[in-house]
Design a protein around this motif. Structure first.
Motif, PDB file in Angstrom:
ATOM      1  N   PRO A  39      16.053  44.396  18.685  1.00 16.58           N
ATOM      2  CA  PRO A  39      17.482  44.707  18.711  1.00 16.58           C
ATOM      3  C   PRO A  39      18.285  43.630  19.443  1.00 16.58           C
ATOM      4  CG  PRO A  39      16.290  46.082  20.247  1.00 16.58           C
ATOM      5  CD  PRO A  39      15.267  45.265  19.525  1.00 16.58           C
ATOM      6  N   PHE A  40      18.778  42.685  18.692  1.00 15.77           N
ATOM      7  CA  PHE A  40      19.518  41.548  19.248  1.00 15.77           C
ATOM      8  C   PHE A  40      20.696  41.993  20.097  1.00 15.77           C
ATOM      9  CE2 PHE A  40      18.399  40.016  14.810  1.00 15.77           C
ATOM     10  CZ  PHE A  40      17.181  39.503  15.205  1.00 15.77           C
ATOM     11  N   ILE A  41      21.302  43.078  19.721  1.00 14.27           N
ATOM     12  CA  ILE A  41      22.541  43.508  20.345  1.00 14.27           C
ATOM     13  C   ILE A  41      22.360  43.851  21.830  1.00 14.27           C
ATOM     14  CG2 ILE A  41      22.345  45.957  19.761  1.00 14.27           C
ATOM     15  CD1 ILE A  41      25.277  45.814  18.870  1.00 14.27           C
ATOM     16  N   ILE A  42      21.140  44.187  22.267  1.00 16.72           N
ATOM     17  CA  ILE A  42      20.916  44.540  23.674  1.00 16.72           C
ATOM     18  C   ILE A  42      21.255  43.365  24.583  1.00 16.72           C
ATOM     19  CG2 ILE A  42      19.179  45.135  25.413  1.00 16.72           C
ATOM     20  CD1 ILE A  42      17.782  46.807  23.298  1.00 16.72           C
ATOM     21  N   ASP A  43      20.707  42.196  24.290  1.00 18.40           N
ATOM     22  CA  ASP A  43      20.963  41.042  25.147  1.00 18.40           C
ATOM     23  C   ASP A  43      22.405  40.577  25.061  1.00 18.40           C
ATOM     24  OD1 ASP A  43      18.496  40.935  26.302  1.00 18.40           O
ATOM     25  OD2 ASP A  43      17.681  39.491  24.897  1.00 18.40           O
ATOM     26  N   GLU A  44      23.044  40.788  23.939  1.00 15.32           N
ATOM     27  CA  GLU A  44      24.426  40.335  23.783  1.00 15.32           C
ATOM     28  C   GLU A  44      25.423  41.273  24.442  1.00 15.32           C
ATOM     29  OE1 GLU A  44      25.070  39.847  19.610  1.00 15.32           O
ATOM     30  OE2 GLU A  44      23.749  38.118  19.478  1.00 15.32           O
ATOM     31  N   ASN A  45      25.264  42.589  24.228  1.00 15.69           N
ATOM     32  CA  ASN A  45      26.283  43.542  24.672  1.00 15.69           C
ATOM     33  C   ASN A  45      25.750  44.694  25.501  1.00 15.69           C
ATOM     34  OD1 ASN A  45      28.254  42.105  23.198  1.00 15.69           O
ATOM     35  ND2 ASN A  45      27.611  43.129  21.332  1.00 15.69           N
ATOM     36  N   GLY A  46      24.473  44.681  25.852  1.00 18.79           N
ATOM     37  CA  GLY A  46      23.895  45.743  26.665  1.00 18.79           C
ATOM     38  C   GLY A  46      23.349  46.903  25.851  1.00 18.79           C
ATOM     39  N   LEU A  47      22.656  47.769  26.545  1.00 16.28           N
ATOM     40  CA  LEU A  47      21.996  48.903  25.928  1.00 16.28           C
ATOM     41  C   LEU A  47      22.982  49.872  25.276  1.00 16.28           C
ATOM     42  CD1 LEU A  47      19.385  50.502  25.436  1.00 16.28           C
ATOM     43  CD2 LEU A  47      19.688  51.498  27.709  1.00 16.28           C
ATOM     44  N   GLY A  48      24.122  50.072  25.890  1.00 18.87           N
ATOM     45  CA  GLY A  48      25.110  51.012  25.339  1.00 18.87           C
ATOM     46  C   GLY A  48      25.522  50.654  23.919  1.00 18.87           C
ATOM     47  N   PHE A  82      13.683  45.858  30.288  1.00 17.81           N
ATOM     48  CA  PHE A  82      13.908  47.262  30.606  1.00 17.81           C
ATOM     49  C   PHE A  82      14.860  47.888  29.587  1.00 17.81           C
ATOM     50  CE2 PHE A  82      15.730  50.752  33.223  1.00 17.81           C
ATOM     51  CZ  PHE A  82      14.563  51.474  33.388  1.00 17.81           C
ATOM     52  N   GLY A  83      15.919  47.184  29.233  1.00 16.39           N
ATOM     53  CA  GLY A  83      16.843  47.675  28.215  1.00 16.39           C
ATOM     54  C   GLY A  83      16.144  47.883  26.880  1.00 16.39           C
ATOM     55  N   TYR A  84      15.259  46.956  26.538  1.00 16.37           N
ATOM     56  CA  TYR A  84      14.502  47.071  25.290  1.00 16.37           C
ATOM     57  C   TYR A  84      13.619  48.322  25.314  1.00 16.37           C
ATOM     58  CZ  TYR A  84      11.115  46.121  21.626  1.00 16.37           C
ATOM     59  OH  TYR A  84      10.308  46.235  20.525  1.00 16.37           O
ATOM     60  N   LEU A  89      12.724  54.106  23.662  1.00 16.83           N
ATOM     61  CA  LEU A  89      12.645  55.531  23.988  1.00 16.83           C
ATOM     62  C   LEU A  89      13.727  56.325  23.257  1.00 16.83           C
ATOM     63  CD1 LEU A  89      11.995  55.405  27.839  1.00 16.83           C
ATOM     64  CD2 LEU A  89      10.345  55.949  26.036  1.00 16.83           C
ATOM     65  N   VAL A  90      14.939  55.792  23.252  1.00 15.97           N
ATOM     66  CA  VAL A  90      16.040  56.456  22.548  1.00 15.97           C
ATOM     67  C   VAL A  90      15.712  56.540  21.054  1.00 15.97           C
ATOM     68  CG1 VAL A  90      18.472  56.258  21.878  1.00 15.97           C
ATOM     69  CG2 VAL A  90      17.787  55.796  24.241  1.00 15.97           C
ATOM     70  N   GLN A  91      15.242  55.439  20.496  1.00 16.92           N
ATOM     71  CA  GLN A  91      14.935  55.394  19.070  1.00 16.92           C
ATOM     72  C   GLN A  91      13.843  56.396  18.698  1.00 16.92           C
ATOM     73  OE1 GLN A  91      13.190  51.707  17.600  1.00 16.92           O
ATOM     74  NE2 GLN A  91      14.636  51.776  15.913  1.00 16.92           N
ATOM     75  N   LEU A  92      12.755  56.438  19.465  1.00 15.45           N
ATOM     76  CA  LEU A  92      11.666  57.376  19.188  1.00 15.45           C
ATOM     77  C   LEU A  92      12.118  58.822  19.354  1.00 15.45           C
ATOM     78  CD1 LEU A  92       8.764  55.472  20.971  1.00 15.45           C
ATOM     79  CD2 LEU A  92       8.964  55.881  18.509  1.00 15.45           C
ATOM     80  N   PHE A 182      13.319  39.142  23.991  1.00 12.06           N
ATOM     81  CA  PHE A 182      12.967  39.557  22.641  1.00 12.06           C
ATOM     82  C   PHE A 182      13.961  38.980  21.631  1.00 12.06           C
ATOM     83  CE2 PHE A 182      11.055  42.788  25.269  1.00 12.06           C
ATOM     84  CZ  PHE A 182       9.800  42.896  24.697  1.00 12.06           C
ATOM     85  N   ASP A 183      14.957  38.281  22.113  1.00 11.47           N
ATOM     86  CA  ASP A 183      16.023  37.764  21.284  1.00 11.47           C
ATOM     87  C   ASP A 183      15.683  36.363  20.772  1.00 11.47           C
ATOM     88  OD1 ASP A 183      18.463  37.778  20.063  1.00 11.47           O
ATOM     89  OD2 ASP A 183      19.598  37.271  21.858  1.00 11.47           O
ATOM     90  N   PRO A 184      15.629  36.175  19.442  1.00 11.14           N
ATOM     91  CA  PRO A 184      15.351  34.825  18.932  1.00 11.14           C
ATOM     92  C   PRO A 184      16.525  33.905  19.208  1.00 11.14           C
ATOM     93  CG  PRO A 184      15.919  36.303  17.130  1.00 11.14           C
ATOM     94  CD  PRO A 184      15.868  37.148  18.378  1.00 11.14           C
ATOM     95  N   PRO A 185      16.316  32.604  19.088  1.00  9.48           N
ATOM     96  CA  PRO A 185      17.426  31.677  19.321  1.00  9.48           C
ATOM     97  C   PRO A 185      18.626  32.025  18.452  1.00  9.48           C
ATOM     98  CG  PRO A 185      15.355  30.497  19.006  1.00  9.48           C
ATOM     99  CD  PRO A 185      15.085  31.935  18.722  1.00  9.48           C
TER     100      PRO A 185
END
Length: 190
Positions: A39-48, A82-84, A89-92, A182-185
């Motif tokens: 989930p690329f969006i975690i590193d860009e904008n956070g878990l929320g 940790f966000g990942y 957990l949320v996804q499962l 976990f975020d690719p370039p």
């Protein structure tokens, strides 16, 4: 279709529609799989933001419009490993609840407790209260929680609503920047 086009014949319109439908479905499933794996969006904008994106996709794929998520400000800012893990957990949890028959609405809450634990509650109406064997998603959820020294319990919310509540301790290591992302370039995402 390949043979007809190769022979210069006019392709069957119904066959073309079927192929187009299959391709569109495949692209959608591949996109969902890629988002679930990284989930690329975690590193860009956070878990929320990642959780809101997950809820949006869950609404589209499940056909249940009443899926809501509330993430506290502190939990929304988690990123890195940790966000990942929290995202997984949320996804499962969401997949586990949505797989049960009769679900009409789902409420998901993720918040930080004062004792430095993150709490995740997923509650749905219409859940079948007769428990069958534990699903693969539920087994994965329990395994991931065990790795994080967390726990999960069933939750009865009244008025036909039930679900689960999971607790995960927040450690100092979880708050530090992740050594491995976990975020690719960014060039690959374009």
């Amino acid at each position: 279709l390949r043979n007809a086009v190769g022979a210069g014949e006019i392709a069957d319109p119904a066959l073309l529609r079927d192929v187009e439908t299959l391709l569109q479905g495949s692209v959608s499933r591949c996109r969902d799989l890629a988002q679930a794996v990284s989930p690329f969006i975690i590193d860009e904008n956070g878990l929320g933001a990642a959780v809101q994106d997950l809820v949006h996709r869950a609404r589209a794929t499940s056909g249940i419009a009443a899926i809501r998520a509330d993430v506290c400000e502190r939990a929304a800012a988690f990123g890195g490993n940790f966000g990942y893990h929290l995202y997984q957990l949320v996804q499962l949890s969401l997949a586990s609840v949505l797989a049960r028959p009769g679900v009409g609405s789902v409420d998901l809450q993720l918040w930080c407790e004062e004792d430095d634990r993150v709490a995740l509650a997923v509650v749905a109406d219409g859940l079948d209260t007769r428990r069958g064997p534990e699903s693969a998603d539920e087994r994965l959820l329990r395994h991931r929680l065990a790795l994080l020294a967390g726990s999960v319990e069933s939750l009865q919310a009244g008025r036909g609503r039930s679900g689960l509540i999971a607790m995960v301790p927040v450690t100092a290591a979880a708050l530090a920047p992740a050594r491995q992302s976990f975020d690719p370039p960014k060039a690959r995402r374009a």
